[in-house]
Design a protein around this motif. Sequence first.
Motif, PDB file in Angstrom:
ATOM      1  N   LEU A  84      40.321  45.801  21.248  1.00 33.81           N
ATOM      2  CA  LEU A  84      40.107  44.766  22.270  1.00 33.81           C
ATOM      3  C   LEU A  84      40.948  45.026  23.519  1.00 33.81           C
ATOM      4  O   LEU A  84      40.533  44.726  24.643  1.00 33.81           O
ATOM      5  N   VAL A  85      42.132  45.587  23.335  1.00 36.38           N
ATOM      6  CA  VAL A  85      42.958  45.953  24.498  1.00 36.38           C
ATOM      7  C   VAL A  85      42.257  47.015  25.333  1.00 36.38           C
ATOM      8  O   VAL A  85      42.210  46.916  26.582  1.00 36.38           O
ATOM      9  N   LEU A  86      41.686  48.016  24.720  1.00 42.69           N
ATOM     10  CA  LEU A  86      40.986  49.074  25.453  1.00 42.69           C
ATOM     11  C   LEU A  86      39.768  48.517  26.198  1.00 42.69           C
ATOM     12  O   LEU A  86      39.497  48.903  27.346  1.00 42.69           O
ATOM     13  N   ILE A  87      39.032  47.592  25.560  1.00 43.34           N
ATOM     14  CA  ILE A  87      37.864  46.996  26.221  1.00 43.34           C
ATOM     15  C   ILE A  87      38.291  46.210  27.464  1.00 43.34           C
ATOM     16  O   ILE A  87      37.665  46.301  28.532  1.00 43.34           O
ATOM     17  N   CYS A  88      39.357  45.443  27.355  1.00 40.84           N
ATOM     18  CA  CYS A  88      39.837  44.676  28.516  1.00 40.84           C
ATOM     19  C   CYS A  88      40.320  45.594  29.635  1.00 40.84           C
ATOM     20  O   CYS A  88      40.098  45.313  30.824  1.00 40.84           O
ATOM     21  N   VAL A  89      40.985  46.680  29.280  1.00 36.01           N
ATOM     22  CA  VAL A  89      41.459  47.618  30.314  1.00 36.01           C
ATOM     23  C   VAL A  89      40.281  48.265  31.032  1.00 36.01           C
ATOM     24  O   VAL A  89      40.300  48.422  32.269  1.00 36.01           O
ATOM     25  N   LEU A  90      39.244  48.641  30.290  1.00 30.06           N
ATOM     26  CA  LEU A  90      38.051  49.214  30.936  1.00 30.06           C
ATOM     27  C   LEU A  90      37.387  48.208  31.863  1.00 30.06           C
ATOM     28  O   LEU A  90      36.935  48.554  32.961  1.00 30.06           O
ATOM     29  N   GLN A  91      37.313  46.959  31.427  1.00 30.41           N
ATOM     30  CA  GLN A  91      36.721  45.931  32.289  1.00 30.41           C
ATOM     31  C   GLN A  91      37.556  45.718  33.544  1.00 30.41           C
ATOM     32  O   GLN A  91      37.016  45.521  34.638  1.00 30.41           O
ATOM     33  N   LEU A  92      38.859  45.766  33.412  1.00 33.75           N
ATOM     34  CA  LEU A  92      39.730  45.633  34.590  1.00 33.75           C
ATOM     35  C   LEU A  92      39.515  46.784  35.566  1.00 33.75           C
ATOM     36  O   LEU A  92      39.477  46.577  36.792  1.00 33.75           O
ATOM     37  N   ALA A  93      39.393  47.999  35.044  1.00 33.85           N
ATOM     38  CA  ALA A  93      39.163  49.150  35.921  1.00 33.85           C
ATOM     39  C   ALA A  93      37.847  49.012  36.670  1.00 33.85           C
ATOM     40  O   ALA A  93      37.758  49.332  37.865  1.00 33.85           O
ATOM     41  N   HIS A  94      36.822  48.493  35.990  1.00 29.73           N
ATOM     42  CA  HIS A  94      35.526  48.300  36.653  1.00 29.73           C
ATOM     43  C   HIS A  94      35.617  47.249  37.755  1.00 29.73           C
ATOM     44  O   HIS A  94      35.062  47.433  38.851  1.00 29.73           O
ATOM     45  N   LEU A  95      36.323  46.167  37.500  1.00 29.95           N
ATOM     46  CA  LEU A  95      36.458  45.110  38.509  1.00 29.95           C
ATOM     47  C   LEU A  95      37.245  45.594  39.723  1.00 29.95           C
ATOM     48  O   LEU A  95      36.892  45.291  40.868  1.00 29.95           O
ATOM     49  N   VAL A  96      38.312  46.339  39.488  1.00 28.66           N
ATOM     50  CA  VAL A  96      39.100  46.865  40.611  1.00 28.66           C
ATOM     51  C   VAL A  96      38.278  47.844  41.429  1.00 28.66           C
ATOM     52  O   VAL A  96      38.342  47.856  42.675  1.00 28.66           O
ATOM     53  N   TYR A  97      37.479  48.656  40.761  1.00 28.70           N
ATOM     54  CA  TYR A  97      36.614  49.601  41.490  1.00 28.70           C
ATOM     55  C   TYR A  97      35.592  48.850  42.344  1.00 28.70           C
ATOM     56  O   TYR A  97      35.357  49.211  43.509  1.00 28.70           O
ATOM     57  N   GLN A  98      34.967  47.798  41.789  1.00 22.09           N
ATOM     58  CA  GLN A  98      34.009  47.012  42.558  1.00 22.09           C
ATOM     59  C   GLN A  98      34.681  46.330  43.739  1.00 22.09           C
ATOM     60  O   GLN A  98      34.118  46.258  44.839  1.00 22.09           O
ATOM     61  N   LEU A  99      35.880  45.828  43.507  1.00 19.51           N
ATOM     62  CA  LEU A  99      36.598  45.153  44.592  1.00 19.51           C
ATOM     63  C   LEU A  99      36.958  46.122  45.696  1.00 19.51           C
ATOM     64  O   LEU A  99      36.830  45.802  46.890  1.00 19.51           O
ATOM     65  N   ARG A 100      37.391  47.300  45.336  1.00 21.83           N
ATOM     66  CA  ARG A 100      37.738  48.302  46.354  1.00 21.83           C
ATOM     67  C   ARG A 100      36.488  48.822  47.063  1.00 21.83           C
ATOM     68  O   ARG A 100      36.517  49.134  48.257  1.00 21.83           O
ATOM     69  N   LYS A 101      35.391  48.880  46.341  1.00 22.05           N
ATOM     70  CA  LYS A 101      34.142  49.348  46.943  1.00 22.05           C
ATOM     71  C   LYS A 101      33.607  48.355  47.962  1.00 22.05           C
ATOM     72  O   LYS A 101      33.018  48.733  48.978  1.00 22.05           O
ATOM     73  N   ASP A 102      33.803  47.072  47.709  1.00 24.14           N
ATOM     74  CA  ASP A 102      33.276  46.038  48.594  1.00 24.14           C
ATOM     75  C   ASP A 102      34.191  45.720  49.765  1.00 24.14           C
ATOM     76  O   ASP A 102      33.818  44.947  50.640  1.00 24.14           O
ATOM     77  N   THR A 103      35.374  46.267  49.801  1.00 24.62           N
ATOM     78  CA  THR A 103      36.280  45.984  50.905  1.00 24.62           C
ATOM     79  C   THR A 103      35.854  46.736  52.164  1.00 24.62           C
ATOM     80  O   THR A 103      35.283  47.822  52.094  1.00 24.62           O
ATOM     81  N   VAL A 104      36.123  46.134  53.309  1.00 30.13           N
ATOM     82  CA  VAL A 104      35.802  46.740  54.598  1.00 30.13           C
ATOM     83  C   VAL A 104      37.084  46.812  55.415  1.00 30.13           C
ATOM     84  O   VAL A 104      38.146  46.321  55.001  1.00 30.13           O
ATOM     85  N   SER A 105      36.976  47.406  56.580  1.00 30.71           N
ATOM     86  CA  SER A 105      38.154  47.559  57.431  1.00 30.71           C
ATOM     87  C   SER A 105      38.605  46.198  57.968  1.00 30.71           C
ATOM     88  O   SER A 105      37.922  45.180  57.831  1.00 30.71           O
TER      89      SER A 105
END
Length: 359
Positions: A84-105
């Motif tokens: 369950l720890v590994l699943i949560c870490v993977l989900q966190l990585a996906h959310l951070v990637y989406q957040l960084r992808k959606d950021t603009v200048s």
Amino acid sequence: MSANSTLLDRIIFHPTLCDQWKFFSEGAVYHLAGCIFLLGFMGGSGTFGAIYIFGFLATGFLCLALWGWLDACGVDIFTWNLLLVLICVLQLAHLVYQLRKDTVSEDFQQLYKQVCQPLQVPLLVYKEIVQCCEERVLPLARDQNYAVEGKTAIDRLSLLLSGRIRVSQDGQFLHYIFPYQFLDSPEWESLRPSEEGTFQVTLTAETDCSFVTWPRRQLYALLAKERYIARLFSALLGYDISEKLYALNEKLFAKFGLRFDIRLPSLYHVLGPASPDAEVEQEPAEPEEPPVPLRPPTFVQTAPPASRAPPPTAPRAPVRIPRPDSDLSGEDSTSLVLEDFAELTGSLMDYMSEGEYMK
């Protein structure tokens, strides 16, 4: 099936009570995991809320894995919690990637706060709008022209981010364009997608400016694809044009209180520089009647002469009132009155009322 029935009987119908309860604590790590789970499930919605929840969940499951490895000494407890720890870490990585992808200048973030956030435009929709302009901020140096009257083609739509731009025609000042206003909204609305045209005004930067621009074809393709974005741009452009009309309140006036933008079709070519030698036309003096000669007195009573009809007079020329001088800097004494539109096809003089014209 019998095993399942036996388990069901043991849980519901014939529960087996524990013979001996433990009266000692399981350890601080186990209780810490419970507290972390409590804090984790207090998270909100959205991307940041999901990051908050999964961050606490990963920490809580890690505490349970440590408890199963050190205190409970159970391989199954340790394995499940570690998974369950590994699943949560993977989900966190996906959310951070989406957040960084959606950021603009920073410039586009400020644009969103000033223009789109008050209208509650979703970030995903705003991201599509930003991608249409390739996320580029273009500079415009001081005294540099964005468009030249009669030369620059109308092939884009731009919005000013910083600075100030002066709009003029034939060297005559019209109004200013300030940050978060469109540079060429009247030109954009005056043409259909299949039409071509050129600017009827000159836009010059008075300070160092920056702006974003959407190519005409790409923006039309986006508006045709996304109906919500089309309605959004329609509202923004309509509001921007109305702001420009009010900016001309001291420049253009009419009897009925209507405000016209000279950059709109059939109106931009009416305004021209006033002649400095313009004088008020004086009314022609009425011709005086010749004096009637005196007759010598006679003793014969005669009938009174028939009254003569007054000689026809020439029609009076209309008096042209001089136009008031404008007190705006950079302006001359030219103004716009309703009679200037009398010779234009499709002007206000061809309609019975203001309401029919505005339709």
